[in-house]
Design a protein around this motif. Sequence first.
Motif, short mmCIF file in Angstrom:
data_model
loop_
_atom_site.label_atom_id
_atom_site.label_comp_id
_atom_site.label_asym_id
_atom_site.label_seq_id
_atom_site.Cartn_x
_atom_site.Cartn_y
_atom_site.Cartn_z
N GLY A 62 0.50 -1.38 0.01
CA GLY A 62 0.06 -0.03 -0.04
C GLY A 62 0.81 1.10 0.08
O GLY A 62 0.19 2.16 0.19
N ASN A 63 2.19 1.22 -0.05
CA ASN A 63 3.18 2.12 -0.16
C ASN A 63 3.34 2.51 -1.64
O ASN A 63 4.60 2.43 -2.08
N VAL A 64 2.35 2.98 -2.33
CA VAL A 64 2.87 3.48 -3.74
C VAL A 64 2.90 5.18 -3.78
O VAL A 64 2.50 5.76 -3.30
N PRO A 65 3.57 5.27 -5.01
CA PRO A 65 3.88 6.65 -5.35
C PRO A 65 2.33 7.05 -5.98
O PRO A 65 1.46 6.45 -5.84
N ASP A 66 2.43 8.45 -6.68
CA ASP A 66 1.11 8.89 -7.28
C ASP A 66 1.29 8.23 -8.63
O ASP A 66 0.13 8.06 -9.22
N ILE A 67 2.35 8.60 -9.34
CA ILE A 67 2.28 8.43 -11.02
C ILE A 67 3.34 7.42 -11.34
O ILE A 67 4.35 7.24 -10.63
N LEU A 68 2.86 6.55 -12.06
CA LEU A 68 3.82 5.38 -12.64
C LEU A 68 3.71 5.60 -14.27
O LEU A 68 2.93 5.91 -15.06
N GLN A 69 4.86 5.04 -14.71
CA GLN A 69 5.14 5.01 -16.23
C GLN A 69 4.97 3.47 -16.42
O GLN A 69 5.98 2.81 -16.30
N PRO A 70 3.78 3.06 -16.96
CA PRO A 70 3.52 1.55 -16.78
C PRO A 70 4.15 0.99 -18.04
O PRO A 70 4.28 -0.28 -18.06
N SER A 71 4.33 1.53 -19.18
CA SER A 71 4.79 1.12 -20.47
C SER A 71 3.97 -0.27 -20.84
O SER A 71 2.60 -0.40 -20.53
N THR A 72 4.62 -1.31 -21.30
CA THR A 72 3.74 -2.66 -21.70
C THR A 72 3.31 -3.56 -20.44
O THR A 72 2.62 -4.53 -20.68
N ALA A 73 3.31 -2.99 -19.26
CA ALA A 73 2.99 -3.54 -17.98
C ALA A 73 1.67 -3.25 -17.77
O ALA A 73 0.80 -3.57 -16.75
N LEU A 74 1.03 -2.29 -18.64
CA LEU A 74 -0.31 -1.68 -18.26
C LEU A 74 -1.52 -2.63 -18.13
O LEU A 74 -2.03 -2.76 -17.10
N PRO A 75 -1.63 -3.72 -18.90
CA PRO A 75 -2.73 -4.78 -18.57
C PRO A 75 -2.42 -5.38 -17.47
O PRO A 75 -3.41 -5.83 -16.49
N SER A 76 -1.10 -5.76 -16.97
CA SER A 76 -0.92 -6.73 -15.95
C SER A 76 -1.31 -5.69 -14.50
O SER A 76 -1.92 -6.18 -13.59
N LEU A 77 -0.86 -4.62 -14.78
CA LEU A 77 -1.07 -3.67 -13.56
C LEU A 77 -2.67 -3.19 -13.40
O LEU A 77 -3.00 -3.24 -12.20
N VAL A 78 -3.36 -3.25 -14.38
CA VAL A 78 -4.82 -3.15 -14.26
C VAL A 78 -5.45 -4.31 -13.73
O VAL A 78 -6.24 -4.28 -12.97
N ALA A 79 -4.85 -5.55 -13.99
CA ALA A 79 -5.24 -6.84 -13.52
C ALA A 79 -5.07 -6.84 -11.78
O ALA A 79 -5.90 -7.59 -11.37
N THR A 80 -4.25 -6.51 -11.44
CA THR A 80 -4.06 -6.11 -10.03
C THR A 80 -5.02 -5.33 -9.23
O THR A 80 -5.07 -5.52 -8.07
N GLY A 81 -5.61 -4.60 -10.18
CA GLY A 81 -6.63 -3.44 -9.39
C GLY A 81 -5.92 -2.13 -8.76
O GLY A 81 -6.24 -1.60 -7.82
N GLY A 82 -4.62 -1.99 -9.23
CA GLY A 82 -3.93 -1.07 -8.65
C GLY A 82 -3.96 0.17 -9.40
O GLY A 82 -3.46 1.20 -8.71
N LEU A 83 -4.46 0.51 -10.47
CA LEU A 83 -4.66 1.73 -11.21
C LEU A 83 -5.89 2.28 -11.08
O LEU A 83 -6.78 1.52 -11.19
N ALA A 84 -6.11 3.51 -11.18
CA ALA A 84 -7.21 4.26 -11.15
C ALA A 84 -7.61 4.59 -12.97
O ALA A 84 -6.59 4.69 -13.39
N SER A 85 -8.80 4.65 -13.06
CA SER A 85 -9.08 5.13 -14.53
C SER A 85 -8.93 6.64 -14.68
O SER A 85 -8.80 7.34 -13.73
N VAL A 86 -8.64 7.06 -15.94
CA VAL A 86 -8.28 8.26 -16.50
C VAL A 86 -9.66 8.95 -16.33
O VAL A 86 -10.62 8.88 -16.87
#
Length: 429
Positions: free
Chosen positions: A100-124
Motif C-alpha cells: 500500500g506504499n505506492v507513489p502517485d504516478i507510474l510509467q507503466p509501458s507494456t505492463a499496463l494490462p498486468s497492472l490493471v489486472a492487479t486492481g492497482g490503477l485508477a481510470s483516467v
Amino acid sequence: MKIGHRAPRPITLAAALASIVLVAGCGRSADVGDQQATTTAIDNSPATGKIQVWAFANEGKALEAIATDFEAANPGTDVVITPVPNEELPRKVDTAVATGNVPDILQPSTALPSLVATGGLASVPADVMDDAQFFPGAVEAGTVNGTRYAVPWYVTVQALFYRTDLAKAAGVKPPAGWGDVRGFADALKARGVDVGYAAPFTPENSWQLLLPLIYQEGGTVLNGKTFTFDTPQVIAAFTTYQKLFTSGAATTAYAPTQPGEAETDVVKGDVGATTSGSFFYGYLRQTAQANKTNPDLIGIAPLPAGSDNNDSYLGGSGLSVFKEAPNPAGAWKFVRYLTQPKVQAKFYSTAGVLPAATAAWQNEPLSTNPALATFREALQSARATPSIVTWIEVRKAMSEYGEQLARGKITPEKAAAQLQQRAATIGIG
C-alpha cells in the motif's frame, strides 16, 4: 523538485532494436467498475502538495527541468521523481501494491494490462485527456477492456534507417516494398557495405519485424479473445520474413551484442540499412557526432510495405495514477501538464522521444525537422500491440519461431500452426 539516484540507461542491441521497454506484472482479474469509481473530476485550480513519480531512468532524468517549471507554475507543489531501472520496476511495483506504499504516478509501458489486472490503477478522469489530441494508436495503447488507464505520453514507431550518401552513391532509393529490399541491399554491398540490411532475428527480438509484417498483410494476432496466427495473412507475413534471409537481403551472420555496436555499424557504413524504433534515430545521431560523422547523413524512410499497407506497431508509454495515490488530484494535474503541446515538444528536445500529442508536432524542433515527418506519417496509422496480460510471453514465442524461420529450420505454414497452438496454451490472462 527532488530526484533520487539515477541509473544510466544502457544502449544495447535490445534497446536499439526494440520500440518499447519490457516490463511485466501479475495479479488477479480487475474489477473495472470498482476502478472507474475511484476517479473524480479534476478541476483547473493550481496543483498542491507532494507528487511522487516513478519513471524509467532516461525519462526520469529528462523530467527534471519540466518538473521545475511545473512547480514554478504551481507554488506549493513538490515533485519527487524516482528514476527506476527498467528491470527493477516489476518487483518494485509488486512490493508497493502489496504494502500500500505506492507513489502517485507510474510509467507503466507494456505492463499496463498486468497492472490493471492487479486492481492497482485508477481510470483516467474524463477531463484529464481528450482522445482527439493524441495519435489513435497511443489512445488505444492506454486502454484496457474499454477503459482508459494511461494518458499517452510519448510514442515510438518503426522506420528504415540508412546512410543517405551511400544510397546516393549506389544510385538507389529506399525500398518501397519488402521485395525491393534485396536490390537495395545488394547495391549498397556493391559499394563496399558489409551488411546490406540488418533485420532482427533472435529468439528475443524477431517479433519486432514479424508483427508489422502481419499488419501489412491485413492480418491480426488477436480477434477478441482468440489468437489468429493460423491465417493466410500471417503465413504470408512469415513467408516475407523468411525470404529476407533466404534471398540474402538479410543475414543471420550479423548479430551485434555490444552496447552501441549496431549504431556504430550504421554510422560507419558497415551496415547499409536497418529497421528499428524511432528512438534509434537519436542514438544514431549521437553516435555520428561522437565519431565525427555528419549526423545529417542518417536517413529515415518509411517501413517497406506488404501487400496491404506499410503499417508499423506503436510503442512508447503513457502515464498512470495509482488507485491508492497519496495525492491523486495533484498527480492528474501534473499528467495533464505533461501532455500540453509545448511541454511535449520540450520533452522531445530533452529525452529524444516523440510526443503522443499531435499538436506538439507544430512546435520546434519537431515542426522544422523534415526528417521527422516520416515518423509523424507512420504514427497516423501505427497500431497498438495487443492489450493482454500475456503479451510479453506471446511475443517471446513469436520471436522464437522467427529465429527458426530466419535460419530456415521451419516453414511459414508450420510456424503459424505451431505458434497458434502455443499462444492458445499461453492464453490472454
